[in-house]
Design an enzyme around this catalytic site. Structure first.
Site, short mmCIF file in Angstrom:
data_model
loop_
_atom_site.label_atom_id
_atom_site.label_comp_id
_atom_site.label_asym_id
_atom_site.label_seq_id
_atom_site.Cartn_x
_atom_site.Cartn_y
_atom_site.Cartn_z
N THR A 50 85.60 40.01 3.87
CA THR A 50 84.72 41.16 3.63
C THR A 50 83.81 40.93 2.44
O THR A 50 82.80 41.61 2.29
CB THR A 50 85.54 42.45 3.40
OG1 THR A 50 86.48 42.21 2.33
CG2 THR A 50 86.29 42.85 4.65
N SER B 26 84.90 37.94 -7.31
CA SER B 26 85.15 39.31 -7.75
C SER B 26 86.26 39.35 -8.80
O SER B 26 86.21 38.64 -9.78
CB SER B 26 85.45 40.21 -6.56
OG SER B 26 85.49 41.57 -6.93
N HIS B 27 87.29 40.17 -8.58
CA HIS B 27 88.33 40.38 -9.59
C HIS B 27 89.49 39.39 -9.45
O HIS B 27 90.50 39.54 -10.14
CB HIS B 27 88.87 41.81 -9.49
CG HIS B 27 89.53 42.09 -8.16
ND1 HIS B 27 88.82 42.17 -6.99
CD2 HIS B 27 90.82 42.31 -7.83
CE1 HIS B 27 89.65 42.44 -6.00
NE2 HIS B 27 90.87 42.51 -6.47
N ASP C 24 82.38 40.44 -11.62
CA ASP C 24 80.98 40.43 -11.17
C ASP C 24 80.33 41.81 -11.27
O ASP C 24 79.22 42.00 -10.78
CB ASP C 24 80.85 39.86 -9.76
CG ASP C 24 81.43 40.77 -8.69
OD1 ASP C 24 82.47 41.41 -8.96
OD2 ASP C 24 80.87 40.83 -7.58
N ARG D 161 82.54 46.59 -9.41
CA ARG D 161 83.53 47.67 -9.40
C ARG D 161 83.54 48.39 -10.74
O ARG D 161 83.13 47.84 -11.76
CB ARG D 161 84.93 47.11 -9.11
CG ARG D 161 85.04 46.43 -7.77
CD ARG D 161 86.47 46.08 -7.45
NE ARG D 161 86.58 45.31 -6.23
CZ ARG D 161 87.69 45.19 -5.53
NH1 ARG D 161 88.80 45.78 -5.93
NH2 ARG D 161 87.72 44.45 -4.43
N GLU E 177 83.93 52.98 -1.53
CA GLU E 177 85.19 52.56 -0.93
C GLU E 177 86.33 52.70 -1.92
O GLU E 177 86.12 52.71 -3.13
CB GLU E 177 85.10 51.14 -0.38
CG GLU E 177 84.51 50.11 -1.29
CD GLU E 177 84.37 48.75 -0.61
OE1 GLU E 177 84.53 48.66 0.61
OE2 GLU E 177 84.10 47.78 -1.33
N SER F 137 88.47 50.94 -3.15
CA SER F 137 88.78 49.88 -4.11
C SER F 137 87.82 49.89 -5.30
O SER F 137 87.56 48.86 -5.90
CB SER F 137 88.74 48.51 -3.42
OG SER F 137 87.49 48.30 -2.78
#
Length: 534
Positions: free
Chosen positions: A42, A139-140, A299, A302, A382, A384
């Protein structure tokens, strides 16, 4: 792992960065091993050089595949490239430029090779019509990982058709020992007329006044704490503070490839997850020093909001707050709200209360791209902790998640309402009820994951959920797309089953509007259903 969760990582747990970088260049891929091929989930392709899943060959192949895709689609405008602060991002960024330069692609990279957040690349694409982009980020994910994302001319994460094509083409190159991949040495690539430096910071930071009431934040004089978490937006918070005259302390604003300052996540791993109370323990401990504080993942797509009143907010709680506040403070009449089907039903109640149409989608921010551009929704979020929303004039801001504007929105909410987002959410629960939400991850084989992905309503034999009549069983979202799993709804609770796209696990999302015991019963019923299927 509970004993070390939330603690600073001991030195013997830190990643060996020299080994990581060496493996990127020296390890040889086994193309007969599916786990060592390119695989877009995703959020792009992710892997580690130590596992032979994110090495130089992968990046050379996937970049050439992106070039081929651009040629196939007739994309001839500039490509904007960014990277985060994971150790593997820098060599991958260099490898990408070697291919883009060899192919003559008009490419803009951050001046002085600075780090660039995912939402900034989306913003750049949307303000330069016809462009597309690449973001080097996992990402994380833990420090050992690397990631590669492609964003199309709509500024958002590429859709399945695009990523499938790119993935297949890249793996074809890998299996043919990179035959057909155009590469030039790095120093030569930088000398190409098509490879140019670009100031990403100034245009993005200047434009914030068109999506956030920056003047209200400044005039309020609120004290802000911003935790960069060693991520790609470090210079952006400094630029925001300076340009708008904010009273803002900025932490963890230098790159540390081991992320040694991080607190260990729930499972004892270093993970830059700004929605995790364990990973965010350092900022939570400082909550009383600030009127509002926030952090971002590596990044910066979030957000993590820390309030004096409630500490770190659950992502679902803050999404509900943001949606309610934006519904009341912006002229978004006639526009709806986008949420993933595993997000809290509190959002449904907030949307209904504000007379906003709700659009449920499968997991993945890509589902919000077209509705945001078309002005069908003003907000897409979303569970998350990823979201974005429209500008004041109803035009699109970003079509990828933007943790910066969601964080700044929490400051605007406090400045304009006089209450922080934690108190704001408590007020919402007084009106709409207080849901309890949880997610469980459980091990699953590839065959079991495939079975869950292809479930039908007929596979559910029960007609009750935690003592309540089942009202609906969904395998498609309201936009008609398959959810890759299943969701069961009752009056005061629901659960959803979904296989992970990147790990050998499946996920049970569940929520109750009654109490903790009711939630546990929902989870028990969900597990029984899974057991019967397996």
């Amino acid at each position: 792992m509970e004993k070390i969760a939330g603690k600073i990582a001991p030195k013997d747990m830190l990643e060996n960065i020299a080994d990581l970088i060496s493996a990127y260049y020296t390890k040889t891929i086994d193309t007969n091993d599916m786990s060592q091929l390119i695989s877009f989930g995703t959020s792009g392709h992710r892997g580690s050089s130590l596992k032979n899943s994110f090495n130089e060959a992968h990046i050379l192949a996937v970049t050439q595949a992106v070039v081929d895709y651009r040629n196939k689609e007739g994309i001839s405008e500039a490509l904007y490239i960014g990277m985060d602060t994971h150790a593997l991002s820098t060599p991958a960024h260099k490898s990408t430029l070697c291919v883009l330069g060899a192919n003559g692609v008009n490419t803009y990279y951050a001046a002085n090779f600075e780090y660039t957040p995912t939402p900034v690349i989306s913003h750049a694409i949307l303000t330069h019509i016809g462009s597309d982009g690449i973001v080097i980020t996992p990402s994380h994910n833990p420090p050992s990982d690397g990631g590669f994302k492609y964003n199309g001319i709509d500024g958002g994460p590429a859709d399945v058709d695009a990523t499938n094509w790119i993935e297949n083409k890249a793996n074809e190159y890998l299996k043919n020992n990179l035959l057909g991949v155009n590469i030039i040495p790095y120093e030569e690539a930088l000398k190409q007329n098509c490879i140019k430096e670009y100031d990403f910071v100034t245009p993005y930071v200047k434009d914030l006044v068109n999506v956030i009431d920056m003047d209200a934040i400044r005039k309020s004089g609120i004290k802000i704490g911003a935790d960069c978490m060693g991520g790609s937006g470090m210079k952006y918070y400094h630029a925001i503070r300076k340009m708008y005259g904010l009273d803002m302390d900025i932490f963890n604003d230098t790159a540390d490839f081991t992320f040694s300052f991080m607190h260990l996540d729930y499972d004892g791993k270093i993970r830059m997850d700004c929605s995790s109370p364990y990973a965010m323990a350092g900022l939570i401990a400082l909550k009383d020093n600030y009127d509002i504080a926030f952090g971002n993942d590596t990044d910066f797509d979030r957000h993590g909001i820390v309030t004096k009143s409630k500490g770190l907010l659950n992502p679902n709680h803050y999404l509900s707050v943001a949606i309610d506040y934006l519904s009341k403070s912006r002229d978004f009449d006639g526009l709806g709200i986008g949420k993933t089907l595993v997000s809290s039903s509190m959002i449904d109640r907030v949307a209904n209360d504000n007379q906003k149409e709700l659009f449920e989608t499968p997991v993945g921010f890509k589902w919000f791209v077209k509705p945001l551009i078309d002005g069908k929704i003003f907000f897409g979020g979303e569970e998350s902790a990823g979201a974005s929303f429209l500008r004041f004039d109803k035009n699109v801001w970003s079509t990828d998640k933007d943790g910066i504007i969601l964080n700044l929105l929490s400051a605007e909410i406090l400045a304009k309402t006089g209450i922080d987002a934690g108190i704001y959410y408590a007020n919402l629960t007084s009106k709409h009820g207080s849901p309890i939400y949880a997610r469980i991850d459980a091990v699953a084989s590839s065959e079991q994951k495939q079975k869950l992905k292809n479930l039908t309503p007929q596979d559910i034999k029960s007609d009750t959920l935690a003592g309540e009549k089942i009202e609906s069983i969904l395998t498609t979202a309201s936009n008609g797309a398959k959810i890759g799993g299943l969701k069961v709804n009752a009056k005061n609770g629901w659960f959803a089953l979904r296989p992970s796209g990147t790990e050998d696990v499946y996920k049970i999302y569940a929520e109750s509007f009654i109490n903790e015991e009711h939630l546990k019963q929902i989870q028990t019923d969900a597990k029984k259903i899974v057991d019967s299927l397996f």
